[in-house]
Design a protein around this motif. Structure first.
Motif, PDB file in Angstrom:
ATOM      1  N   ALA A   1       0.843  -1.200   0.000  1.00 34.96           N
ATOM      2  CA  ALA A   1       0.000   0.000   0.000  1.00 34.96           C
ATOM      3  C   ALA A   1       0.876   1.247   0.000  1.00 34.96           C
ATOM      4  O   ALA A   1       1.790   1.379   0.824  1.00 34.96           O
ATOM      5  N   PHE A   2       0.588   2.187  -0.896  1.00 33.13           N
ATOM      6  CA  PHE A   2       1.310   3.464  -0.943  1.00 33.13           C
ATOM      7  C   PHE A   2       0.779   4.362   0.175  1.00 33.13           C
ATOM      8  O   PHE A   2      -0.012   5.283  -0.051  1.00 33.13           O
ATOM      9  N   ASN A   3       1.244   4.129   1.387  1.00 33.71           N
ATOM     10  CA  ASN A   3       0.746   4.887   2.539  1.00 33.71           C
ATOM     11  C   ASN A   3       1.903   5.548   3.279  1.00 33.71           C
ATOM     12  O   ASN A   3       3.005   5.704   2.745  1.00 33.71           O
ATOM     13  N   VAL A   4       1.666   5.942   4.535  1.00 31.76           N
ATOM     14  CA  VAL A   4       2.682   6.644   5.325  1.00 31.76           C
ATOM     15  C   VAL A   4       3.957   5.827   5.445  1.00 31.76           C
ATOM     16  O   VAL A   4       5.072   6.375   5.368  1.00 31.76           O
ATOM     17  N   TRP A   5       3.822   4.531   5.623  1.00 35.19           N
ATOM     18  CA  TRP A   5       5.005   3.684   5.840  1.00 35.19           C
ATOM     19  C   TRP A   5       5.817   3.540   4.560  1.00 35.19           C
ATOM     20  O   TRP A   5       7.028   3.361   4.612  1.00 35.19           O
ATOM     21  N   TRP A   6       5.160   3.602   3.422  1.00 37.78           N
ATOM     22  CA  TRP A   6       5.903   3.602   2.151  1.00 37.78           C
ATOM     23  C   TRP A   6       6.706   4.892   2.034  1.00 37.78           C
ATOM     24  O   TRP A   6       7.844   4.885   1.575  1.00 37.78           O
ATOM     25  N   VAL A   7       6.110   5.995   2.454  1.00 33.67           N
ATOM     26  CA  VAL A   7       6.819   7.276   2.422  1.00 33.67           C
ATOM     27  C   VAL A   7       8.042   7.235   3.321  1.00 33.67           C
ATOM     28  O   VAL A   7       9.140   7.682   2.952  1.00 33.67           O
ATOM     29  N   ILE A   8       7.887   6.680   4.526  1.00 30.90           N
ATOM     30  CA  ILE A   8       8.989   6.667   5.501  1.00 30.90           C
ATOM     31  C   ILE A   8      10.131   5.773   5.050  1.00 30.90           C
ATOM     32  O   ILE A   8      11.306   6.162   5.109  1.00 30.90           O
ATOM     33  N   PHE A   9       9.812   4.570   4.575  1.00 34.51           N
ATOM     34  CA  PHE A   9      10.858   3.591   4.283  1.00 34.51           C
ATOM     35  C   PHE A   9      11.227   3.518   2.802  1.00 34.51           C
ATOM     36  O   PHE A   9      12.148   2.800   2.442  1.00 34.51           O
ATOM     37  N   LYS A  10      10.499   4.249   1.963  1.00 34.13           N
ATOM     38  CA  LYS A  10      10.778   4.288   0.531  1.00 34.13           C
ATOM     39  C   LYS A  10      10.924   2.870  -0.029  1.00 34.13           C
ATOM     40  O   LYS A  10      11.941   2.500  -0.634  1.00 34.13           O
ATOM     41  N   ALA A  11       9.867   2.093   0.180  1.00 36.24           N
ATOM     42  CA  ALA A  11       9.838   0.722  -0.343  1.00 36.24           C
ATOM     43  C   ALA A  11       9.785   0.752  -1.866  1.00 36.24           C
ATOM     44  O   ALA A  11       9.619   1.813  -2.489  1.00 36.24           O
ATOM     45  N   ARG A  12       9.880  -0.426  -2.461  1.00 35.87           N
ATOM     46  CA  ARG A  12       9.890  -0.482  -3.925  1.00 35.87           C
ATOM     47  C   ARG A  12       9.328  -1.809  -4.412  1.00 35.87           C
ATOM     48  O   ARG A  12       9.569  -2.853  -3.812  1.00 35.87           O
ATOM     49  N   ILE A  13       8.576  -1.723  -5.503  1.00 40.01           N
ATOM     50  CA  ILE A  13       8.164  -2.914  -6.236  1.00 40.01           C
ATOM     51  C   ILE A  13       9.065  -3.016  -7.459  1.00 40.01           C
ATOM     52  O   ILE A  13       8.989  -2.175  -8.365  1.00 40.01           O
ATOM     53  N   GLU A  14       9.954  -3.995  -7.487  1.00 42.12           N
ATOM     54  CA  GLU A  14      10.834  -4.202  -8.633  1.00 42.12           C
ATOM     55  C   GLU A  14      10.079  -5.013  -9.675  1.00 42.12           C
ATOM     56  O   GLU A  14       9.722  -6.170  -9.448  1.00 42.12           O
ATOM     57  N   ILE A  15       9.822  -4.413 -10.808  1.00 42.45           N
ATOM     58  CA  ILE A  15       8.952  -4.993 -11.829  1.00 42.45           C
ATOM     59  C   ILE A  15       9.764  -5.761 -12.854  1.00 42.45           C
ATOM     60  O   ILE A  15      10.824  -5.311 -13.293  1.00 42.45           O
ATOM     61  N   GLY A  16       9.248  -6.932 -13.247  1.00 44.91           N
ATOM     62  CA  GLY A  16       9.926  -7.759 -14.243  1.00 44.91           C
ATOM     63  C   GLY A  16       9.977  -7.103 -15.609  1.00 44.91           C
ATOM     64  O   GLY A  16       9.225  -6.174 -15.903  1.00 44.91           O
ATOM     65  N   GLN A  17      10.862  -7.598 -16.459  1.00 40.61           N
ATOM     66  CA  GLN A  17      11.039  -7.028 -17.791  1.00 40.61           C
ATOM     67  C   GLN A  17       9.805  -7.280 -18.667  1.00 40.61           C
ATOM     68  O   GLN A  17       9.270  -8.386 -18.663  1.00 40.61           O
ATOM     69  N   PRO A  18       9.346  -6.264 -19.422  1.00 43.51           N
ATOM     70  CA  PRO A  18       8.168  -6.433 -20.292  1.00 43.51           C
ATOM     71  C   PRO A  18       8.514  -7.162 -21.583  1.00 43.51           C
ATOM     72  O   PRO A  18       8.346  -6.636 -22.696  1.00 43.51           O
ATOM     73  N   ILE A  19       9.000  -8.400 -21.445  1.00 47.20           N
ATOM     74  CA  ILE A  19       9.339  -9.221 -22.606  1.00 47.20           C
ATOM     75  C   ILE A  19       8.175 -10.151 -22.950  1.00 47.20           C
ATOM     76  O   ILE A  19       7.784 -10.280 -24.103  1.00 47.20           O
ATOM     77  N   THR A  20       7.633 -10.797 -21.920  1.00 48.84           N
ATOM     78  CA  THR A  20       6.414 -11.597 -22.058  1.00 48.84           C
ATOM     79  C   THR A  20       5.463 -11.213 -20.933  1.00 48.84           C
ATOM     80  O   THR A  20       5.888 -10.618 -19.931  1.00 48.84           O
ATOM     81  N   ASP A  21       4.181 -11.560 -21.105  1.00 49.25           N
ATOM     82  CA  ASP A  21       3.208 -11.279 -20.042  1.00 49.25           C
ATOM     83  C   ASP A  21       3.665 -11.864 -18.720  1.00 49.25           C
ATOM     84  O   ASP A  21       3.586 -11.229 -17.670  1.00 49.25           O
ATOM     85  N   PHE A  22       4.136 -13.100 -18.758  1.00 45.96           N
ATOM     86  CA  PHE A  22       4.511 -13.795 -17.529  1.00 45.96           C
ATOM     87  C   PHE A  22       5.693 -13.115 -16.848  1.00 45.96           C
ATOM     88  O   PHE A  22       5.668 -12.859 -15.642  1.00 45.96           O
TER      89      PHE A  22
END
Length: 450
Positions: free
Chosen positions: A271-292
């Motif tokens: 969730a992009f909430n207060v704790w995301w702001v504090i700890f600057k978390a990240r979702i590392e997204i896979g390469q857009p080569i295939t859907d999977f």
């Protein structure tokens, strides 16, 4: 007069029809892409009781996707397996009409099952949209009622959550909304039952249902009846759990001990909430080569809620922050007392409670802003305030949902942008800023009510 009534009915039913068609279109589009792992789990949990027994999903038996046993209350299981049975009956009819052998039609084996599993979600959305319209129309006018209903039914977060992603959040939220609706219409037994049935499907709304029940007991003139109705609701739910366990009270206690804090233990669970702001978390997204490959994300930077800071765990810090921020709402309740049960006050109070819960409480998922959307849409219908802030928060939450689940090979945002830790952090900053701004404006408005 008859002409006006006809126009009104045509208008609301036209909106509901458009909302339903839009959901069907998005659902069919989603079937062209990789399905989220939760959908495969839903299929497992729906099928296993049909083939084996209702107890097996909770024991992790016969799981074909992953290894996770069912971690949701029995209401979810009953809905899933009931729709699977309806799907089987529909498939038999289709095979008889088309004179084809079982298993020969791929769309019957896969898409039809997925469609039936999403149907309760669609019905729940339409029910919520109609209830919003009916509630606002009773106290305001047609235009405001349609605006409020549209803000929910056509909300990008709501559409993406249920129609495209295939989640079931709309069902327990619809039961919760129905419970509030029935209480305001003085149908208190049905209201209490609806609120408890919401929790019987998912526990996520406990943050708003528990305070609401507490306010009912403390402020309602017939508090004895409220307590009696609550006891009856609990007894009924325990009775409904007998197919799963001969000792439902023991089973439920063990279930709550194991599952009440959620599936992920991070202080923010995407969730992009207060704790995301504090700890600057990240979702590392896979390469857009295939859907999977594109859906293969990695979540980093969000510590577990058991992590200790300044002598207290993050879980405790989150509870303390939520409690402190909610004090103005408690003050308003103490001042207004039974007046909080007027519609324009109650929906705004509950909307703000769900909003700050999403912003500050631990273990929040990206989807847990869902109750705020229906509650705030209704409040806007009553007050005609904060429409653009609501739209801004909705769009930001939609981006949060999209970054978490994006199965289409052609991304809606540039890959480098959506994969950027700074961009995700800025989205969380904007979400928190707009959320706090809305909260402050709403608290000020509540304190003008006499």
């Amino acid at each position: 007069m008859k002409a006006k009534v006809g126009i009104r009915i045509f208008t609301i039913w036209s909106l509901l029809l458009v909302a339903f068609i839009l959901r069907v279109v998005l659902m069919n589009w989603s079937f062209q892409h990789t399905l989220h792992k939760d959908i495969f789990r839903f299929r497992d949990w729906a099928m296993i009781p049909y083939v084996h027994s209702l107890t097996d999903p909770y024991a992790g038996k016969h799981i074909t996707f992953g290894i996770d046993p069912l971690n949701l209350p029995p209401g979810t299981l009953y809905i899933l397996t009931s729709m699977y049975r309806v799907n089987i009956l529909a498939a038999k009819v289709i095979l008889n009409i088309t004179h084809t052998d079982p298993g020969s039609l791929q769309w019957v084996n896969i898409q039809l099952t997925n469609a039936f599993l999403r149907l309760p979600n669609f019905i729940a959305d339409l029910l919520t949209g109609y209830l919003i319209y009916a509630m606002v129309k009773k106290y305001k006018d047609e235009k405001k009622a349609l605006l409020a209903s549209s803000l929910y039914l056509l909300n990008p977060s709501v559409l993406y959550n249920g129609a495209f992603w295939g989640q079931m959040d709309a069902i327990n939220n619809a039961l919760f909304f129905l419970g509030v609706f029935l209480f305001l219409y003085h149908k208190k037994l049905l209201s209490i039952l609806s609120l408890f049935f919401s929790l019987y499907i998912k526990l996520t709304l406990i943050v708003v249902i528990a305070p609401l029940l507490g306010a009912m007991v403390l402020l309602d003139k017939n508090k004895g009846k409220i307590i009696l109705y609550g006891a009856f609701a609990i007894a009924l739910l325990l009775f409904m759990t007998f197919p799963i366990s001969s000792m439902p009270h023991v089973w439920f206690w063990q279930f709550l001990q194991k599952n009440s804090l959620g599936e992920m233990n991070n202080i923010t669970s995407l969730a992009f909430n207060v704790w995301w702001v504090i700890f600057k978390a990240r979702i590392e997204i896979g390469q857009p080569i295939t859907d999977f490959l594109f859906t293969q994300d990695r979540f980093v930077g969000s510590p577990e809620s058991s992590t200790v800071f300044f002598g207290l765990s993050l879980f405790v810090w989150a509870i303390l922050l939520f409690t402190i921020v909610s004090l103005p709402l408690l003050r308003a309740v103490m001042r207004l007392k039974e007046k909080i049960f007027t519609p324009h006050v109650l929906f705004l109070l509950l909307a703000m409670l769900s909003l700050i819960g999403y912003l500050f409480l631990p273990h929040m998922h990206e989807r847990y802003l869902f109750p705020f959307l229906s509650l705030m849409a209704t409040s806007i219908g009553f007050t005609n305030r904060n429409v653009w802030i609501f739209i801004g928060i909705s769009l930001l939450n939609f981006l949060n949902l999209y970054i978490v689940w994006h199965p289409m090979i052609h991304p809606a945002l540039p890959y480098g942008l959506m994969n950027s830790v700074d961009f995700q952090w800025l989205l969380s900053v904007a979400t928190v800023a707009l959320g706090i701004l809305l909260y402050i404006r709403s608290v000020k408005y509540i304190h003008t009510i006499r």
